[in-house]
Design a protein around this motif. Structure first.
Motif, short mmCIF file in Angstrom:
data_model
loop_
_atom_site.label_atom_id
_atom_site.label_comp_id
_atom_site.label_asym_id
_atom_site.label_seq_id
_atom_site.Cartn_x
_atom_site.Cartn_y
_atom_site.Cartn_z
N ASP A 245 0.84 -1.20 0.00
CA ASP A 245 0.00 0.00 0.00
C ASP A 245 0.87 1.24 0.00
OD1 ASP A 245 0.90 0.45 2.61
OD2 ASP A 245 -1.04 0.04 3.56
N ALA A 246 0.26 2.41 0.06
CA ALA A 246 1.02 3.66 -0.04
C ALA A 246 1.94 3.88 1.15
CB ALA A 246 0.06 4.85 -0.17
N ALA A 247 1.70 3.17 2.25
CA ALA A 247 2.56 3.28 3.43
C ALA A 247 3.64 2.21 3.44
CB ALA A 247 1.70 3.17 4.70
N GLY A 248 3.70 1.39 2.37
CA GLY A 248 4.74 0.37 2.30
C GLY A 248 4.38 -0.92 2.99
N ARG A 249 3.13 -1.08 3.44
CA ARG A 249 2.72 -2.28 4.15
C ARG A 249 2.18 -3.33 3.16
NH1 ARG A 249 -1.62 0.60 7.89
NH2 ARG A 249 -2.27 1.09 5.76
N GLU A 250 2.34 -4.59 3.51
CA GLU A 250 1.78 -5.63 2.68
C GLU A 250 0.28 -5.71 2.89
OE1 GLU A 250 4.03 -9.16 3.58
OE2 GLU A 250 5.36 -8.78 1.88
N ALA A 251 -0.45 -5.99 1.81
CA ALA A 251 -1.90 -6.02 1.88
C ALA A 251 -2.46 -7.01 0.87
CB ALA A 251 -2.47 -4.62 1.61
N LYS A 302 3.37 6.28 -22.27
CA LYS A 302 3.24 4.83 -22.27
C LYS A 302 2.96 4.34 -20.85
CE LYS A 302 6.31 4.10 -26.24
NZ LYS A 302 7.52 3.39 -26.73
N PHE A 303 1.98 3.47 -20.75
CA PHE A 303 1.63 2.88 -19.47
C PHE A 303 1.89 1.39 -19.53
CE2 PHE A 303 -0.95 6.67 -19.86
CZ PHE A 303 -0.79 7.28 -18.62
N LYS A 304 2.40 0.83 -18.44
CA LYS A 304 2.75 -0.58 -18.39
C LYS A 304 1.83 -1.31 -17.41
CE LYS A 304 6.43 -0.61 -21.08
NZ LYS A 304 6.46 -1.43 -22.31
N ALA A 305 1.47 -2.53 -17.77
CA ALA A 305 0.66 -3.35 -16.88
C ALA A 305 1.35 -3.47 -15.53
CB ALA A 305 0.44 -4.74 -17.49
N GLY A 306 0.59 -3.30 -14.46
CA GLY A 306 1.14 -3.36 -13.12
C GLY A 306 1.53 -2.01 -12.55
N GLN A 307 1.53 -0.98 -13.39
CA GLN A 307 1.91 0.36 -12.94
C GLN A 307 0.81 0.92 -12.03
OE1 GLN A 307 2.95 2.87 -16.22
NE2 GLN A 307 2.80 4.75 -15.04
N VAL A 308 1.21 1.45 -10.87
CA VAL A 308 0.25 2.02 -9.93
C VAL A 308 -0.03 3.47 -10.32
CG1 VAL A 308 -0.21 2.59 -7.52
CG2 VAL A 308 1.08 0.51 -8.08
N LEU A 309 -1.28 3.78 -10.59
CA LEU A 309 -1.66 5.13 -10.96
C LEU A 309 -1.86 6.00 -9.73
CD1 LEU A 309 -4.21 4.39 -13.83
CD2 LEU A 309 -1.80 5.00 -14.04
N THR A 310 -2.66 5.54 -8.79
CA THR A 310 -2.90 6.27 -7.55
C THR A 310 -3.01 5.28 -6.41
OG1 THR A 310 -5.31 6.24 -7.87
CG2 THR A 310 -4.12 8.18 -8.68
N SER A 311 -2.64 5.72 -5.22
CA SER A 311 -2.69 4.84 -4.06
C SER A 311 -2.86 5.65 -2.78
CB SER A 311 -1.40 4.01 -3.98
OG SER A 311 -1.43 3.12 -2.89
N GLU A 312 -3.72 5.17 -1.92
CA GLU A 312 -3.89 5.80 -0.62
C GLU A 312 -3.97 4.72 0.45
OE1 GLU A 312 -6.43 9.41 0.54
OE2 GLU A 312 -7.69 7.73 1.12
N ALA A 313 -3.33 4.97 1.58
CA ALA A 313 -3.36 4.04 2.70
C ALA A 313 -3.90 4.74 3.94
CB ALA A 313 -1.96 3.51 2.99
N ARG A 314 -4.78 4.08 4.65
CA ARG A 314 -5.22 4.58 5.96
C ARG A 314 -4.39 3.87 7.01
NH1 ARG A 314 -11.35 3.88 7.05
NH2 ARG A 314 -10.78 1.78 7.72
N VAL A 315 -3.56 4.63 7.70
CA VAL A 315 -2.63 4.02 8.64
C VAL A 315 -3.14 4.04 10.07
CG1 VAL A 315 -0.63 4.50 7.19
CG2 VAL A 315 -1.34 6.19 8.87
N GLU A 316 -4.18 4.82 10.34
CA GLU A 316 -4.75 4.83 11.68
C GLU A 316 -6.18 5.34 11.62
OE1 GLU A 316 -3.37 5.87 16.25
OE2 GLU A 316 -2.31 6.78 14.56
N ALA A 317 -7.03 4.79 12.47
CA ALA A 317 -8.41 5.24 12.59
C ALA A 317 -8.88 4.95 14.00
CB ALA A 317 -9.31 4.54 11.58
N ALA A 318 -9.61 5.88 14.58
CA ALA A 318 -10.06 5.71 15.96
C ALA A 318 -11.22 6.64 16.25
CB ALA A 318 -8.92 5.99 16.94
N VAL A 319 -12.01 6.28 17.25
CA VAL A 319 -13.06 7.14 17.77
C VAL A 319 -12.47 7.91 18.95
CG1 VAL A 319 -15.35 7.24 18.82
CG2 VAL A 319 -14.85 5.53 17.06
#
Length: 327
Positions: A245-251, A302-319
């Motif tokens: 993901d955009a934060a470098g974590r596996e997903a 030129k665009f290549k298969a597998g190329q990431v166009l946009t990415s967002e990661a939510r790294v924390e969420a809380a009430v």
């Protein structure tokens, strides 16, 4: 020719995507164009969302730097609460995720006077060796009232949903997948104008379900029902290895190719607890796009298969109990 003209030309033949795609770029673009204007993060009108997805592509086109996918991840199965999980079937993954979620205790619904805190990371630009070099954060800390009725009532976005509305709608969803999908499509409607024509049912379902999955908070049992229904949407797949993901974590990437485009939407899940961690749009096949000023072709991207166009990661969420408070 200015950059916004290039942006419009770049996806002139593309149907207008949703607010999920817009979340990555619209806030910064809107703030730059109209300083001081209030923007609802991650809840922009999906009918004008082409700006968000195209923004990162245009940056790459102007700067001559393609957006790349993450470095090849470890292809071993994720260590999940449901045990070793094979990434070869969306039904297997999503139903196993639902099984695990159904075992989790449900906390109380937030109070109307509480706030939802989130922190996000957005990938704006990278290279073919991975997203890490281009990882940036844009106003990552956000607080939104759980009962944001005033914004929903007075805002111009008729599709806006408060956290309380989404939580309660999810709680009321039926067990039957077909009925659940119909309810979610109604809750997150598609277009009905010339500029924003209706989506095909399967794409509408996947987009709308993505909005439900990214909602916070949402009860584990409700999320389990959503996952089981998502597995029945035509065209849904799971990537056979963990992605970054955009934060470098596996997903885990639950994917569906966007109708009429050369890209797929990827809903990213935590491989340990199956919670939502992010969203990506990834090129599905090699293709070229010609930029022009209306008369003369200026350059070809030129665009290549597998190329990431946009990415967002939510790294924390809380009430939390107050705006500005962090967990």
């Amino acid at each position: 020719m200015d950059e916004m003209t290039q942006l419009r030309e770049l996806r002139a033949d593309a149907p207008v995507p949703d607010r999920g795609a817009l979340a990555l770029g619209r806030q910064r673009l809107t703030e730059a164009a109209a300083p001081g204007r209030r923007v609802h993060r991650l809840r922009a009108d999906w009918r004008v969302a082409a700006v968000g997805a195209a923004a990162a592509i245009t940056v790459a086109a102007v700067l001559g730097t393609p957006l790349g996918d993450a470095a090849a991840p470890d292809r071993s199965g994720p260590a999940s609460t449901a045990g070793t999980l094979r990434l070869d079937s969306p039904a297997e993954v999503l139903n196993r995720a639902a099984d695990a979620l159904e075992k989790q205790p449900a906390g109380p619904e937030p109070r109307d006077d509480q706030w939802i805190y989130t922190r996000t990371v957005q990938a704006a630009q990278g290279d073919q060796n991975g997203m890490a070099a281009g990882r940036v954060t844009y106003d990552p800390d956000a607080w939104v009232p759980y009962d944001n009725s005033a914004a929903a009532k007075n805002g111009k976005d008729s599709d806006y949903r408060t956290a309380r509305q989404v939580y309660r709608a999810a709680e009321a969803l039926p067990d039957d997948p077909a009925r659940l999908l119909a309810k979610v499509r109604s809750f997150h409607p598609t277009g009905n104008t010339t500029d924003s024509p209706p989506e095909a049912e399967a794409q509408h379902s996947f987009r709308a379900m993505g909005l439900m999955v990214e909602a916070y908070p949402i009860a584990p049992a409700a999320l389990a029902r959503i996952y089981r229904a998502m597995a029945t949407i035509p065209g849904v797949h799971v990537t056979d290895h963990l992605v970054k993901d955009a934060a470098g974590r596996e997903a885990i990437a639950i994917t569906r190719k966007e109708d009429g485009l050369h890209e797929q939407r990827e809903i990213l899940l935590d491989p340990h607890d199956f919670s939502y961690v992010g969203l990506r749009f990834v090129v599905t096949e090699d293709y070229e796009y010609a930029l022009s000023d209306g008369k003369v072709k200026r350059r070809t991207i030129k665009f290549k298969a597998g190329q990431v166009l946009t990415s967002e990661a939510r790294v924390e969420a809380a009430v939390v109990d107050a705006k500005g408070e962090k967990p």
